[in-house]
Design a protein around this motif. Structure first.
Motif, PDB file in Angstrom:
ATOM      1  N   ALA A  39       0.796  -1.263   0.108  1.00  0.00           N
ATOM      2  CA  ALA A  39       0.028   0.039   0.016  1.00  0.00           C
ATOM      3  C   ALA A  39       1.052   1.313   0.028  1.00  0.00           C
ATOM      4  CB  ALA A  39      -0.732  -0.036   1.404  1.00  0.00           C
ATOM      5  N   LYS A  42       3.616   2.102   2.888  1.00  0.00           N
ATOM      6  CA  LYS A  42       3.827   1.003   3.515  1.00  0.00           C
ATOM      7  C   LYS A  42       4.652  -0.099   3.025  1.00  0.00           C
ATOM      8  CE  LYS A  42      -0.915   1.461   5.857  1.00  0.00           C
ATOM      9  NZ  LYS A  42      -2.183   0.682   6.342  1.00  0.00           N
ATOM     10  N   SER A  62      -6.004 -10.420   7.634  1.00  0.00           N
ATOM     11  CA  SER A  62      -6.481  -9.491   7.107  1.00  0.00           C
ATOM     12  C   SER A  62      -7.364  -9.923   5.970  1.00  0.00           C
ATOM     13  CB  SER A  62      -5.648  -8.570   6.797  1.00  0.00           C
ATOM     14  OG  SER A  62      -4.752  -8.789   5.758  1.00  0.00           O
ATOM     15  N   LYS A  86     -12.294  -3.919   0.460  1.00  0.00           N
ATOM     16  CA  LYS A  86     -12.331  -2.720   1.160  1.00  0.00           C
ATOM     17  C   LYS A  86     -11.371  -1.653   1.032  1.00  0.00           C
ATOM     18  CE  LYS A  86     -13.156  -5.936   5.250  1.00  0.00           C
ATOM     19  NZ  LYS A  86     -12.601  -6.418   6.425  1.00  0.00           N
ATOM     20  N   GLU A  88      -8.916  -0.477   2.428  1.00  0.00           N
ATOM     21  CA  GLU A  88      -7.718  -0.861   3.117  1.00  0.00           C
ATOM     22  C   GLU A  88      -6.926  -1.955   2.360  1.00  0.00           C
ATOM     23  OE1 GLU A  88     -10.628  -0.652   4.746  1.00  0.00           O
ATOM     24  OE2 GLU A  88     -10.660  -2.489   6.423  1.00  0.00           O
ATOM     25  N   ASP A  89      -7.607  -2.547   1.467  1.00  0.00           N
ATOM     26  CA  ASP A  89      -7.051  -3.417   0.320  1.00  0.00           C
ATOM     27  C   ASP A  89      -6.326  -2.801  -0.760  1.00  0.00           C
ATOM     28  OD1 ASP A  89      -9.897  -5.623   0.856  1.00  0.00           O
ATOM     29  OD2 ASP A  89      -7.895  -5.827   1.819  1.00  0.00           O
ATOM     30  N   SER A 123     -14.275   4.185  -1.277  1.00  0.00           N
ATOM     31  CA  SER A 123     -15.091   3.850  -0.352  1.00  0.00           C
ATOM     32  C   SER A 123     -16.709   4.622  -0.714  1.00  0.00           C
ATOM     33  CB  SER A 123     -14.670   4.716   0.938  1.00  0.00           C
ATOM     34  OG  SER A 123     -14.346   5.986   0.594  1.00  0.00           O
TER      35      SER A 123
END
Length: 123
Positions: A39, A42, A62, A86, A88-89, A123
């Protein structure tokens, strides 16, 4: 050896995507395979792995229950089915090949890496 990942794209929360990674230049059935992701901002992290025969799968907590890794040795291809995505993926997803298959979640054991495919979940 070449690993070519594809299938990424822009999707909405809850959607599904299937990533593919086509391998060439190696004896595919002799390699365990893994998917990792990175990501923005990260470190790269383990997502899923599959044994040489396809009989054993491994998942990061996760993604467990949402993602499924599979392989087709006849097509020299490994897949990552991603459901219930999501935000966060969101990441660049990489496929990798490992001759040993001993530590599937550790990126240092992997011998070959693909170039990555971007998955963006809005989102």
């Amino acid at each position: 050896v070449q690993l070519q990942a594809s299938g990424g794209g822009l999707v909405q929360t809850g959607d599904s995507l299937r990533l593919s990674c086509a391998a060439s230049g190696l004896t595919f059935s002799r390699y365990a395979l893994g998917w990792f992701r990175q990501a923005p901002g990260k470190e790269r992290e383990f997502v899923a792995a599959i044994s040489k025969s396809g009989g054993r799968n491994y998942y990061a907590d996760s993604v467990k229950g949402r993602f499924t890794i599979s392989r087709d040795n006849a097509k020299n291809t490994v897949y990552l089915q991603m459901n219930s995505l999501k935000p966060e993926d969101t990441a660049v997803y990489f496929c990798a090949a490992d001759t040993r298959g001993t530590y599937p979640s550790s990126e240092i054991v992997y011998d070959y890496w693909g170039q990555g495919t971007l998955v963006t979940v809005s989102s």
